[in-house]
Write an enzyme that holds these catalytic residues in place. Structure first.
Site, PDB file in Angstrom:
ATOM      1  NE  ARG A 166       4.103   0.943   5.112  1.00  0.00           N
ATOM      2  CZ  ARG A 166       5.203   1.383   4.505  1.00  0.00           C
ATOM      3  NH1 ARG A 166       5.618   2.881   4.639  1.00  0.00           N
ATOM      4  NH2 ARG A 166       6.149   0.614   4.223  1.00  0.00           N
ATOM      5  CG  HIS A 204      -3.338   7.729   6.209  1.00  0.00           C
ATOM      6  ND1 HIS A 204      -2.798   7.081   7.125  1.00  0.00           N
ATOM      7  CD2 HIS A 204      -2.994   7.284   5.037  1.00  0.00           C
ATOM      8  CE1 HIS A 204      -2.117   6.265   6.501  1.00  0.00           C
ATOM      9  NE2 HIS A 204      -2.141   6.285   5.058  1.00  0.00           N
ATOM     10  CE1 TYR A 235     -15.362  10.469 -14.290  1.00  0.00           C
ATOM     11  CE2 TYR A 235     -13.307   8.766 -14.097  1.00  0.00           C
ATOM     12  CZ  TYR A 235     -14.092  10.194 -14.786  1.00  0.00           C
ATOM     13  OH  TYR A 235     -13.330  10.626 -15.803  1.00  0.00           O
TER      14      TYR A 235
END
Length: 750
Positions: free
Chosen positions: A35, A81, A126
């Site tokens: 991570r 993931h 967007y």
């Protein structure tokens, strides 16, 4: 009950300590390896690697059309993931921000944040994105047998454990992360410089860090601000793998104004303006009159600072702003990465490049071996096809007449199963005569390629040359000039508070009840101004508004605060007890102002004293600072200011009219304490309170002393003072009749 007991006995039983230790260790290893820390090979954390790979699977190369970011994030979460979409999208946005990444991996379309607020990006529904051209260096060799593959979280797909980076992305884009018990902070670097260092290390495997630093001059952030860290500190940072880098904003003078054109990495222009404005509002920046943000599309960073006048020292002002705002910023460097061995380690520059070059050589070796296997397999098939073309009639006869032609072909022509399968899959159109010439041509090309691959794989030098040429090719294609200029400078120092406050004459007025106020100018008569009912004048001190105001109480403790922070003398002021916490029964007696290096004499009414500097009286504690050790029940005497270097004589007077003058040089200079005896007073009279030292003044040779007795005063000039001269700690001489009940002593003012 027995059934319940039996169900519990079927489960594994562990001590809580063992379980907790294992659980925390597993979590720690996950955070460290999967991570928070990047791998040296591709310089990416797992989430970044998965985003890039998912985009390649979606066909979002730099030549394709942009697609909605939500599409990419959905694929990343659904396939590789299984974590939060917002965290995944934020990682994706970071790789698209040209002000965050030195070489962005993603080409974003839409609002991907701004230097003012990097997290002001639009929602993923967007924005649109695709990979940048530079990202090709990470993915170009994925399908060429260069990487290991692992099952995804649900075992339905495969994903690469690493990407076969052609460039040391770990240094080029850097990385930051916080794991368990460790962190990483790797700054970005210039591609051309890093490639040059890699080539130097390939040519000279024993090259030192100092020699590599001839190529890698310093980190190269995605900003035009300058790096001011010294060359020695940068070299030490690369030798140890940790240190710090200091960046400073770039500015230029435009008429009388200051224009900031570049800010340190990840510094928000809005925050800088806010920091400067806060100082202006707090009246801690009197040299600045106005502040404007004139940034636009043509000038991404343009902050205008307008000085108050032409007399302002621009360099001094900027040094203060560098020290107190983000115009100068320190960046921690900790090159902690997951090495080739799969373990986290802090590496120096040489070790890091050496490990990456090993990773690259291994990757290229796997790529060449993979291609060699393909070439050998194809040549094998071509050999079989050529046999078929040379014996085409027999082949056709066998296929037409045999139920199982494959084994017959294998035994008749002494070919393998793979070759026989290739012959059987031939299309009729490929039976043309010209096809034989094509096969022979392809054979010749592949034989030449096989020879090249085998020769290269068999020579370490050829492998190094191949890696070197590929590095140079990518450097030419993606490299650019350094952005962060190097200018070695001293770290900026903030101005002292007294230098920031306007220097105006003022008078500190202290009342008997401990109320204080500040009057403008030195002409104010503190004895005649209004006091609240029951209160009256106690003491006053003349100084300047940018100096500290010091107060001495009856217990010998000193308290200080900036003079400009005191309330105006137009009102009644405020009690000092609201600012300080004096001891019970203590009363504020005297006010002192002046330069911090100004010397003065502190003494007790028992006749003991010493010389000290005003700075020794400064204290930030509400309880003040013990300055004068008071013997018996004595109290402090009004301090004697040594106003000039010519003041060489201390004149002391007792309440019974004994006056003694002796050289100031006879007194010790202390930071605090009791001091030495100044004038001798009989112990019996001291204990009985019948006599005490009333006052003292430090005078120069041409100054006169006024000794007051009620409304009358005696002027003692230079000649008259000779009569009272003596050694320190003597009794002195009695003043003339009528002046023996002394009320105060002062220096005569012309």
């Amino acid at each position: 009950m027995n059934e319940i007991t039996q169900s519990f006995s079927e489960h594994e039983q562990l001590p809580l300590r063992t379980y907790a230790e294992k659980a925390y260790l597993d979590y720690s290893m996950y955070v460290v390896l999967d991570r928070a820390l990047p791998h040296i090979g591709d310089g990416l954390k797992p989430v970044q690697r998965r985003i890039i790979y998912a985009m390649s699977e979606l066909g979002l190369s730099s030549a394709s059309k942009h697609k909605k970011s939500a599409r990419t994030v959905g694929d990343v979460l659904g396939k590789f993931h299984p974590h939060g979409d917002s965290a995944c999208y934020e990682a994706m946005v970071l790789m698209a921000q040209p002000f965050s990444y030195r070489y962005p991996l993603i080409d974003g379309q839409g609002n991907f944040g701004s230097p003012d607020d990097p997290k002001s990006f639009a929602a993923m529904r967007y924005t649109e994105s695709r990979m940048s051209p530079y990202a090709k260096t990470l993915l170009a060799e994925v399908g060429l047998g260069t990487v290991d593959w692992a099952p995804n979280f649900d075992g339905t797909l495969k994903e690469p454990t690493l990407l076969p980076a052609r460039l040391p992305n770990i240094l080029l884009n850097g990385s930051t992360g916080i794991a368990v018990g460790m962190a990483t902070d790797i700054p970005p670097h210039n591609l051309r410089e890093v490639v040059s260092a890699c080539i130097r290390l390939l040519d000279e495997p024993k090259a030192s860090v100092a020699e590599l630093c001839e190529h890698v001059l310093a980190p190269d952030f995605p900003t035009d601000a300058e790096i001011i860290t010294s060359r020695e500190d940068i070299l030490k940072m690369y030798e140890t793998g940790h240190g710090s880098i200091k960046m400073r904003a770039v500015w230029e003078k435009e008429g009388p104004d200051i224009v900031v054109t570049a800010l340190p990495h990840q510094v928000s222009p809005a925050k800088v303006l806010e920091q400067i404005a806060a100082q202006m509002q707090a009246k801690k920046l009197p040299m600045v009159e106005d502040l404007r943000d004139e940034s636009d599309h043509e000038n991404p960073t343009r902050l205008l600072i307008v000085p108050r006048s032409n007399r302002v020292d621009i360099q001094q002002l900027l040094n203060h702003l560098f020290a107190t705002t983000d115009l100068e910023r320190n960046y921690r460097v900790n090159m902690n990465i997951i090495g080739n061995a799969g373990k986290p380690q802090v590496l120096d520059l040489r070790s890091l490049l050496k490990q990456w070059l090993k990773f690259r050589l291994d990757t290229v070796t796997r790529r060449l071996e993979f291609r060699l296997d393909q070439v050998v397999d194809r040549l094998h098939i071509l050999d079989g096809l050529l046999i078929a073309f040379l014996n085409i009639d027999e082949v056709i006869h066998i296929i037409r007449t045999e139920d199982k032609p494959k084994p017959v072909l294998m035994s008749h022509f002494q070919i393998t199963g793979t070759q026989a399968e290739a012959i059987l899959e031939l299309k009729l159109r490929n039976l043309a005569r010209l096809e034989e010439m094509k096969i022979r041509g392809e054979q010749a090309e592949l034989e030449e390629e096989r020879e090249y691959l085998e020769t290269t794989l068999g020579s370490k030098q050829r492998m190094k040359t191949l890696v070197k040429n590929e590095l140079l090719e990518d450097s030419k294609k993606y490299g650019d000039d350094r952005r962060s200029l190097l200018n070695e400078r001293e770290a900026a120092q903030a101005l002292k508070e007294e230098d920031l406050v306007p220097s105006e004459p003022c008078t500190v007025v202290l009342s008997k009840s401990g109320w204080v106020r500040l009057g403008k100018g030195h002409e104010i008569d503190a004895t005649t101004i209004n006091y609240k009912a029951g209160d009256e004048y106690q003491h006053a001190a003349r100084g300047r508004s940018n100096q500290q105001a010091v107060f001495l109480d009856s217990s010998g403790r000193a308290y200080s605060l900036p003079a400009h922070s005191l309330p105006s003398a137009r009102g009644l002021g405020e009690p000092l007890t609201s600012r300080f916490s004096p001891g019970e029964g203590s009363q504020f007696l005297y006010a002192i102002t002046g330069e911090s290096q100004q010397k003065l004499v502190l003494a007790s009414s028992f006749g003991y004293g010493f010389v000290t500097e005003t700075t020794n009286l400064y204290s930030k504690m509400k309880a003040g600072k013990a300055m004068i050790s008071l013997p018996g029940d004595s109290t402090p005497v009004e301090p004697a200011i040594i106003a000039s270097a010519d003041a060489d004589t201390l004149v002391c007077v007792t309440s019974d009219g004994y006056l003694l003058a002796f050289p100031l040089s006879d007194l010790p200079e202390l930071s605090k304490g009791k001091g030495n005896k100044l004038i001798n007073i009989p112990p019996k009279r001291l204990k009985a309170g019948e006599e005490f030292m009333l006052g003292m003044v430090a005078v120069a040779e041409n100054q006169e002393v006024l000794v007051w007795a009620g409304q009358r005063y005696l002027r003692i000039g230079k000649k008259d003072l000779e009569h009272f001269r003596g050694d320190r700690a003597k009794r002195g001489h009695k003043l003339p009749r009528g002046f023996q009940r002394v009320t105060r002593i002062e220096i005569a003012r012309d």
